[in-house]
Design a protein around this motif. Structure first.
Motif, PDB file in Angstrom:
ATOM      1  N   THR A   1       0.864  -1.036   0.095  1.00 34.78           N
ATOM      2  CA  THR A   1      -0.070   0.022  -0.065  1.00 34.78           C
ATOM      3  C   THR A   1       0.933   1.172  -0.089  1.00 34.78           C
ATOM      4  O   THR A   1       0.786   2.233  -0.780  1.00 34.78           O
ATOM      5  CB  THR A   1      -1.069  -0.011   1.334  1.00 34.78           C
ATOM      6  OG1 THR A   1      -1.718  -1.225   1.334  1.00 34.78           O
ATOM      7  CG2 THR A   1      -1.930   1.321   1.251  1.00 34.78           C
ATOM      8  N   ILE A   2       1.838   1.063   0.848  1.00 35.88           N
ATOM      9  CA  ILE A   2       2.871   2.297   0.845  1.00 35.88           C
ATOM     10  C   ILE A   2       3.469   2.552  -0.476  1.00 35.88           C
ATOM     11  O   ILE A   2       3.764   3.539  -0.968  1.00 35.88           O
ATOM     12  CB  ILE A   2       3.852   2.260   1.954  1.00 35.88           C
ATOM     13  CG1 ILE A   2       3.129   2.324   3.268  1.00 35.88           C
ATOM     14  CG2 ILE A   2       5.091   3.197   1.698  1.00 35.88           C
ATOM     15  CD1 ILE A   2       4.097   2.036   4.603  1.00 35.88           C
ATOM     16  N   GLN A   3       3.916   1.508  -1.198  1.00 35.68           N
ATOM     17  CA  GLN A   3       4.634   1.579  -2.512  1.00 35.68           C
ATOM     18  C   GLN A   3       3.658   2.154  -3.647  1.00 35.68           C
ATOM     19  O   GLN A   3       4.018   2.723  -4.531  1.00 35.68           O
ATOM     20  CB  GLN A   3       4.994   0.217  -2.754  1.00 35.68           C
ATOM     21  CG  GLN A   3       6.272  -0.375  -2.142  1.00 35.68           C
ATOM     22  CD  GLN A   3       6.389  -1.965  -2.281  1.00 35.68           C
ATOM     23  OE1 GLN A   3       5.513  -2.533  -2.821  1.00 35.68           O
ATOM     24  NE2 GLN A   3       7.390  -2.441  -1.918  1.00 35.68           N
ATOM     25  N   GLN A   4       2.201   2.130  -3.127  1.00 39.35           N
ATOM     26  CA  GLN A   4       1.526   2.649  -4.400  1.00 39.35           C
ATOM     27  C   GLN A   4       1.199   4.086  -4.140  1.00 39.35           C
ATOM     28  O   GLN A   4       0.562   4.577  -4.907  1.00 39.35           O
ATOM     29  CB  GLN A   4       0.222   1.843  -4.236  1.00 39.35           C
ATOM     30  CG  GLN A   4       0.147   0.489  -4.407  1.00 39.35           C
ATOM     31  CD  GLN A   4       0.985  -0.078  -5.438  1.00 39.35           C
ATOM     32  OE1 GLN A   4       0.939   0.182  -6.810  1.00 39.35           O
ATOM     33  NE2 GLN A   4       1.918  -0.705  -5.312  1.00 39.35           N
ATOM     34  N   SER A   5       1.819   4.557  -2.993  1.00 40.74           N
ATOM     35  CA  SER A   5       1.389   5.931  -2.534  1.00 40.74           C
ATOM     36  C   SER A   5       2.472   6.812  -2.623  1.00 40.74           C
ATOM     37  O   SER A   5       3.569   6.359  -2.905  1.00 40.74           O
ATOM     38  CB  SER A   5       1.278   6.078  -1.277  1.00 40.74           C
ATOM     39  OG  SER A   5       0.272   5.228  -0.721  1.00 40.74           O
ATOM     40  N   THR A   6       1.970   8.251  -3.040  1.00 36.03           N
ATOM     41  CA  THR A   6       3.057   9.389  -3.076  1.00 36.03           C
ATOM     42  C   THR A   6       3.031  10.161  -1.485  1.00 36.03           C
ATOM     43  O   THR A   6       4.155  10.891  -1.413  1.00 36.03           O
ATOM     44  CB  THR A   6       2.640  10.324  -4.206  1.00 36.03           C
ATOM     45  OG1 THR A   6       1.231  10.790  -3.878  1.00 36.03           O
ATOM     46  CG2 THR A   6       2.649   9.836  -5.421  1.00 36.03           C
ATOM     47  N   HIS A   7       2.173  10.074  -0.802  1.00 30.74           N
ATOM     48  CA  HIS A   7       2.051  10.824   0.384  1.00 30.74           C
ATOM     49  C   HIS A   7       1.484   9.698   1.456  1.00 30.74           C
ATOM     50  O   HIS A   7       0.917   8.738   1.320  1.00 30.74           O
ATOM     51  CB  HIS A   7       0.925  11.770   0.163  1.00 30.74           C
ATOM     52  CG  HIS A   7       1.310  12.912  -0.674  1.00 30.74           C
ATOM     53  ND1 HIS A   7       1.468  12.810  -1.886  1.00 30.74           N
ATOM     54  CD2 HIS A   7       1.697  14.224  -0.294  1.00 30.74           C
ATOM     55  CE1 HIS A   7       1.680  14.035  -2.639  1.00 30.74           C
ATOM     56  NE2 HIS A   7       1.963  14.698  -1.341  1.00 30.74           N
ATOM     57  N   LEU A   8       2.119   9.939   2.728  1.00 31.52           N
ATOM     58  CA  LEU A   8       1.644   9.155   3.985  1.00 31.52           C
ATOM     59  C   LEU A   8       1.241  10.129   4.950  1.00 31.52           C
ATOM     60  O   LEU A   8       2.107  11.161   5.222  1.00 31.52           O
ATOM     61  CB  LEU A   8       2.679   8.447   4.165  1.00 31.52           C
ATOM     62  CG  LEU A   8       2.611   7.638   5.634  1.00 31.52           C
ATOM     63  CD1 LEU A   8       1.679   6.405   5.488  1.00 31.52           C
ATOM     64  CD2 LEU A   8       3.925   7.146   6.053  1.00 31.52           C
ATOM     65  N   ILE A   9       0.242   9.938   5.638  1.00 29.54           N
ATOM     66  CA  ILE A   9      -0.272  10.843   6.672  1.00 29.54           C
ATOM     67  C   ILE A   9      -0.119   9.865   7.852  1.00 29.54           C
ATOM     68  O   ILE A   9      -0.798   8.622   7.927  1.00 29.54           O
ATOM     69  CB  ILE A   9      -1.907  11.069   6.683  1.00 29.54           C
ATOM     70  CG1 ILE A   9      -1.795  12.111   5.555  1.00 29.54           C
ATOM     71  CG2 ILE A   9      -2.232  11.755   8.113  1.00 29.54           C
ATOM     72  CD1 ILE A   9      -3.248  12.847   5.276  1.00 29.54           C
ATOM     73  N   SER A  10       0.747  10.163   8.805  1.00 30.78           N
ATOM     74  CA  SER A  10       1.297   9.169   9.865  1.00 30.78           C
ATOM     75  C   SER A  10       0.744   9.756  11.246  1.00 30.78           C
ATOM     76  O   SER A  10       0.762  10.933  11.466  1.00 30.78           O
ATOM     77  CB  SER A  10       2.668   9.218   9.899  1.00 30.78           C
ATOM     78  OG  SER A  10       3.509   8.649  10.877  1.00 30.78           O
ATOM     79  N   TYR A  11       0.417   8.797  12.037  1.00 33.28           N
ATOM     80  CA  TYR A  11      -0.047   8.947  13.605  1.00 33.28           C
ATOM     81  C   TYR A  11       0.892   7.948  14.217  1.00 33.28           C
ATOM     82  O   TYR A  11       0.094   7.045  14.862  1.00 33.28           O
ATOM     83  CB  TYR A  11      -1.299   9.226  13.548  1.00 33.28           C
ATOM     84  CG  TYR A  11      -1.811   9.294  14.923  1.00 33.28           C
ATOM     85  CD1 TYR A  11      -1.646  10.534  15.462  1.00 33.28           C
ATOM     86  CD2 TYR A  11      -2.561   8.282  15.749  1.00 33.28           C
ATOM     87  CE1 TYR A  11      -2.168  10.743  16.917  1.00 33.28           C
ATOM     88  CE2 TYR A  11      -3.055   8.569  16.950  1.00 33.28           C
ATOM     89  CZ  TYR A  11      -2.783   9.790  17.432  1.00 33.28           C
ATOM     90  OH  TYR A  11      -2.996  10.060  18.928  1.00 33.28           O
ATOM     91  N   LEU A  12       2.049   7.950  14.386  1.00 32.76           N
ATOM     92  CA  LEU A  12       2.886   6.893  14.945  1.00 32.76           C
ATOM     93  C   LEU A  12       3.778   7.708  16.104  1.00 32.76           C
ATOM     94  O   LEU A  12       4.479   8.578  16.017  1.00 32.76           O
ATOM     95  CB  LEU A  12       3.783   6.247  14.023  1.00 32.76           C
ATOM     96  CG  LEU A  12       3.244   5.172  13.077  1.00 32.76           C
ATOM     97  CD1 LEU A  12       4.177   4.696  12.230  1.00 32.76           C
ATOM     98  CD2 LEU A  12       2.405   4.079  14.088  1.00 32.76           C
ATOM     99  N   TYR A  13       3.296   7.202  17.399  1.00 34.55           N
ATOM    100  CA  TYR A  13       4.289   7.274  18.525  1.00 34.55           C
ATOM    101  C   TYR A  13       5.477   6.432  18.553  1.00 34.55           C
ATOM    102  O   TYR A  13       4.935   5.277  18.884  1.00 34.55           O
ATOM    103  CB  TYR A  13       3.341   7.652  19.742  1.00 34.55           C
ATOM    104  CG  TYR A  13       2.646   8.958  19.676  1.00 34.55           C
ATOM    105  CD1 TYR A  13       3.352  10.164  19.991  1.00 34.55           C
ATOM    106  CD2 TYR A  13       1.409   9.203  19.472  1.00 34.55           C
ATOM    107  CE1 TYR A  13       2.452  11.373  20.047  1.00 34.55           C
ATOM    108  CE2 TYR A  13       0.719  10.114  19.410  1.00 34.55           C
ATOM    109  CZ  TYR A  13       1.282  11.494  19.738  1.00 34.55           C
ATOM    110  OH  TYR A  13       0.635  12.613  19.496  1.00 34.55           O
TER     111      TYR A  13
END
Length: 172
Positions: A119-131
């Motif tokens: 899924t990440i490989q298909q993307s240009t953007h990532l919205i992240s919410y990781l602590y």
């Protein structure tokens, strides 16, 4: 056009996360005429992401905003049939498309990570919410996304991160 996916904790630790998500989604949509949002994981954070994208669709009717639900290859037909028949977890109007990466093997955890990576490989953007205090090093898809050149929008709060670290330091 851009393709965006989401990566975060299933649970939410910030009261203002929806407002942050909505601002991030609106900002991306305002910059482009066409957008695709990929969803794979589930939980409160991902539900809020979906709500922000659906709200963006209403707020920007002139933009082409599509939602793609990513499912493991072996589940694709059952998921699509459930969606079409109204028997799925989602109403049919939520997903414009169902996508499946090539079949993966391994333990359920390994297979999950492989689909997440696809899924990440298909993307240009990532919205992240990781602590990161909550993440095991081997589970950090975030760093893969950064190394792959995705534009990463971080939704975490420095104040919450500090409180998490304080709490962890107090544990025996």
């Amino acid at each position: 056009m851009f393709v965006c996916t989401f990566l975060g904790h299933k649970e939410v630790h910030d009261k203002d996360i929806y407002e942050k998500l909505a601002r991030a989604v609106y900002g991306l949509v305002e910059e482009h005429d066409e957008a695709e949002f990929l969803f794979y994981n589930q939980g409160t954070f991902y539900d809020l992401c979906l709500a922000a994208v659906l709200e963006a669709r209403q707020r920007f009717p002139q933009k082409r905003i599509s939602i793609t639900w990513v499912v493991p290859a072996e589940e694709r037909e059952r998921f699509a049939a459930g969606l079409a028949g109204g028997r799925g977890k989602l109403p049919p109007c939520v997903a414009d498309r169902v996508a499946a990466p090539p079949p993966v093997s391994g333990s359920p955890v390994t297979a999950h990570k492989k689909v997440e990576r696809w899924t990440i490989q298909q993307s240009t953007h990532l919205i992240s919410y990781l602590y990161f205090a909550f993440c095991a090093p081997e589970n950090r898809q975030y760093f893969y996304a950064r190394a792959a050149g995705l534009t990463v929008l971080d939704m975490t709060s420095p104040e919450t991160a500090a409180r998490i670290l304080e709490g962890a330091a107090a544990l025996p």
